[in-house]
Design a protein around this motif. Structure first.
Motif, PDB file in Angstrom:
ATOM      1  N   THR A 164      -6.315 -11.214 -10.587  1.00 58.51           N
ATOM      2  CA  THR A 164      -7.412 -10.386 -10.072  1.00 58.51           C
ATOM      3  C   THR A 164      -6.969  -9.598  -8.852  1.00 58.51           C
ATOM      4  N   LEU A 165      -6.287 -10.262  -7.919  1.00 64.38           N
ATOM      5  CA  LEU A 165      -5.816  -9.561  -6.724  1.00 64.38           C
ATOM      6  C   LEU A 165      -4.785  -8.490  -7.083  1.00 64.38           C
ATOM      7  N   VAL A 166      -3.927  -8.797  -8.026  1.00 61.94           N
ATOM      8  CA  VAL A 166      -2.926  -7.811  -8.450  1.00 61.94           C
ATOM      9  C   VAL A 166      -3.604  -6.591  -9.065  1.00 61.94           C
ATOM     10  N   PHE A 167      -4.599  -6.835  -9.910  1.00 61.23           N
ATOM     11  CA  PHE A 167      -5.311  -5.721 -10.549  1.00 61.23           C
ATOM     12  C   PHE A 167      -6.012  -4.850  -9.516  1.00 61.23           C
ATOM     13  N   ILE A 168      -6.687  -5.468  -8.551  1.00 56.38           N
ATOM     14  CA  ILE A 168      -7.380  -4.697  -7.517  1.00 56.38           C
ATOM     15  C   ILE A 168      -6.376  -3.911  -6.671  1.00 56.38           C
ATOM     16  N   ARG A 169      -5.224  -4.531  -6.387  1.00 58.06           N
ATOM     17  CA  ARG A 169      -4.224  -3.832  -5.567  1.00 58.06           C
ATOM     18  C   ARG A 169      -3.632  -2.647  -6.316  1.00 58.06           C
ATOM     19  N   TRP A 170      -3.443  -2.764  -7.647  1.00 58.97           N
ATOM     20  CA  TRP A 170      -2.954  -1.603  -8.409  1.00 58.97           C
ATOM     21  C   TRP A 170      -3.953  -0.458  -8.334  1.00 58.97           C
ATOM     22  N   ILE A 171      -5.243  -0.774  -8.396  1.00 59.80           N
ATOM     23  CA  ILE A 171      -6.249   0.271  -8.256  1.00 59.80           C
ATOM     24  C   ILE A 171      -6.149   0.926  -6.884  1.00 59.80           C
ATOM     25  N   ALA A 172      -5.934   0.106  -5.844  1.00 61.55           N
ATOM     26  CA  ALA A 172      -5.797   0.650  -4.491  1.00 61.55           C
ATOM     27  C   ALA A 172      -4.559   1.544  -4.382  1.00 61.55           C
ATOM     28  N   VAL A 173      -3.442   1.109  -4.986  1.00 62.72           N
ATOM     29  CA  VAL A 173      -2.214   1.906  -4.932  1.00 62.72           C
ATOM     30  C   VAL A 173      -2.418   3.250  -5.623  1.00 62.72           C
ATOM     31  N   ILE A 174      -3.031   3.217  -6.810  1.00 56.73           N
ATOM     32  CA  ILE A 174      -3.282   4.476  -7.532  1.00 56.73           C
ATOM     33  C   ILE A 174      -4.206   5.375  -6.716  1.00 56.73           C
ATOM     34  N   GLY A 175      -5.250   4.805  -6.123  1.00 57.89           N
ATOM     35  CA  GLY A 175      -6.157   5.608  -5.305  1.00 57.89           C
ATOM     36  C   GLY A 175      -5.465   6.207  -4.096  1.00 57.89           C
ATOM     37  N   GLN A 176      -4.575   5.442  -3.456  1.00 56.42           N
ATOM     38  CA  GLN A 176      -3.859   5.966  -2.292  1.00 56.42           C
ATOM     39  C   GLN A 176      -2.914   7.091  -2.686  1.00 56.42           C
ATOM     40  N   VAL A 177      -2.238   6.945  -3.809  1.00 56.29           N
ATOM     41  CA  VAL A 177      -1.336   8.001  -4.276  1.00 56.29           C
ATOM     42  C   VAL A 177      -2.122   9.275  -4.585  1.00 56.29           C
ATOM     43  N   ILE A 178      -3.239   9.139  -5.290  1.00 57.16           N
ATOM     44  CA  ILE A 178      -4.056  10.302  -5.630  1.00 57.16           C
ATOM     45  C   ILE A 178      -4.571  10.980  -4.362  1.00 57.16           C
ATOM     46  N   ALA A 179      -5.057  10.181  -3.398  1.00 60.56           N
ATOM     47  CA  ALA A 179      -5.555  10.767  -2.148  1.00 60.56           C
ATOM     48  C   ALA A 179      -4.453  11.509  -1.406  1.00 60.56           C
ATOM     49  N   LEU A 180      -3.265  10.937  -1.391  1.00 56.49           N
ATOM     50  CA  LEU A 180      -2.141  11.577  -0.707  1.00 56.49           C
ATOM     51  C   LEU A 180      -1.781  12.907  -1.367  1.00 56.49           C
ATOM     52  N   LEU A 181      -1.736  12.938  -2.698  1.00 54.66           N
ATOM     53  CA  LEU A 181      -1.398  14.169  -3.409  1.00 54.66           C
ATOM     54  C   LEU A 181      -2.476  15.230  -3.249  1.00 54.66           C
TER      55      LEU A 181
END
Length: 445
Positions: free
Chosen positions: A14-31
């Motif tokens: 569960t924590l891994v899944f939530i963190r992947w969502i956070a990573v994808i969101g951070q990458v999208i926000a940065l781009l």
């Protein structure tokens, strides 16, 4: 109560899944900020912060195959890393000026909902430290025009709001989660108590069925033994061991038949005394059945009938396992804490059926009287040890028994209230009142 989940209450997956969502969101926000809005962002430091989160996820996914339940310590470390990683990313993209600073609340809320209180307290400390660090140091907010800065007093307000939000949400969510877990445990205990009572109610019918099924084979064995003895009588001397064995066989068969007759007779006697469980019994008989396992010497327990006005004969009610166990729990408590006597007063009119249970014990603590019925709330009664509460502390008993009794009786349509009597011989005396709608309770099938 059901045992806790081995290893912890939160899955690594569960924590891994939530963190992947956070990573994808951070990458999208940065781009979006760098390419879409054409803002200048320190890409390399930001990319390193995001990559650190992604690498941790890869390490956790590869190093732990299958379902892994994290204990509070390891789950707290994972969430602390998420806080620090997000704080670093915010620090190089504006600090408290960055509107995404509110995401610092997420790990604290997750901990408050699932982990122990001490872990949440530590994460609150980490979150407040991160917010304070962001208020003291951060790179400028990416912007087309240079020199975009919020006033210091406004940033101080953001810091205060975030600190208050972190503390408030941690306390609020952890309190709700604790109550939810207690309620789930208490409901599980209630279901176990009801299942036990249902098994006990079915035991008499099972004994009668066994006696009926085994009666025919035993009768056949007895007939065969008599035939064998009759055939052997002319040819065997009186002191022959075989003649003795045949006699023992007949005696033991007769003994088995007597035992089965007794097993089959006891449910019939109980049905005559208390009524057929599938039909209706007088409400006083229901109270007797509930109180029978808990009666003890030295305590006088009386059942008093008080019909109201021109009410009809004593109501006939179903002998429900819920009612027997719920009333039994309340009566057990009264008998355990009573000094010399306890009484069950049954009254009824055309519309309602009321059971008033009193004792001459110390009564309920006024401080917790309004909270009785909630699981794991101390009844505040002092006296002999009792099964009325589970997880008792010193002389005080926890209110799981009250919760079970109330939950089971409410399933039959009862409304319960708890109170204390006026002072009686140095004690207050407890009072429990259960009220049913006669039409609802008598029509139960």
């Amino acid at each position: 109560m059901p045992p806790p989940i081995p290893g912890g209450r939160i899955r690594l997956r569960t924590l891994v899944f939530i963190r992947w969502i956070a990573v994808i969101g951070q990458v999208i926000a940065l781009l979006v900020v760098q390419l879409g809005l054409d803002f200048t962002v320190p890409l390399m430091p930001a990319a390193l912060a995001i990559a650190a989160s992604g690498l941790l996820n890869l390490f956790a996914s590869i190093g732990h195959r299958g379902t892994v339940w994290l204990d509070d310590h390891r789950a707290g470390l994972y969430l602390a890393f998420d806080l620090v990683q997000l704080a670093v990313l915010l620090g190089i993209t504006g600090g408290l000026n960055n509107p995404f600073v509110v995401l610092l609340l997420a790990p604290v809320v997750v901990s408050a909902a699932t982990l122990a209180g001490w872990v949440t307290a530590l994460l609150v400390g980490v979150a407040v430290t991160c917010v304070t660090a962001l208020g003291l140091w951060a790179l400028p907010l990416p912007w087309r025009e240079t020199g975009f800065l919020l006033p210091d007093i406004y940033r101080a307000g953001i810091w205060i709001a975030l600190v208050i939000a972190v503390c408030f949400l941690a306390l609020y969510v952890s309190s709700l989660a604790k109550e939810s877990r207690q309620m789930a445990d208490a409901l599980a205990a209630t279901q176990m108590a009801l299942a036990r009572e249902q098994r006990l109610s079915a035991l008499g019918a099972l004994a009668a069925a066994a006696a009926h099924e085994l009666g025919s084979p035993l009768a056949t064995i007895a007939v065969v033994a008599r035939e064998i003895e009759r055939e052997l009588s002319p040819d065997l001397p009186a002191d022959s061991p075989l003649r003795s064995d045949v006699g023992i066989l007949r005696e033991e068969t007769a003994r088995c038949r007597d035992i089965l007759t007794e097993l089959g007779r006891r449910p019939d006697e109980e049905a005559r005394e208390l009524g057929d469980p599938l039909n209706r019994i007088p409400v006083s008989a229901l109270v007797e059945a509930a109180a029978a396992p808990f009666l003890r010497e030295g305590i006088d327990f009386q059942i008093r009938l008080s019909p109201a006005g021109e009410a009809s004969d004593e109501p006939l009610v179903p002998r429900l396992p819920e009612a027997v166990h719920g009333l039994g729990t309340l009566i057990q408590n009264a008998l355990q804490f009573a000094r010399t006597r306890a009484e069950a007063e049954v009254s009824w009119d055309e519309a309602r059926l009321t059971l008033r249970l009193t004792d001459d014990g110390p009564g309920f603590d006024e401080a917790v009287l309004g909270a009785l019925g909630d699981p794991y709330v101390s009844t505040g009664r002092r006296g002999r040890s009792s099964d009325f509460g589970v997880g008792r502390q010193s002389e005080k008993h926890m209110g799981l028994g009250v919760f079970i009794a109330q939950t089971l009786l409410e399933r039959t349509g009862a409304k319960l209230s708890f109170g204390n009597l006026p002072t009686v011989q140095g004690g207050r005396g407890a009072e429990v009142v259960a009220v049913w709608s006669r039409a609802h309770f008598e029509a139960w099938t």
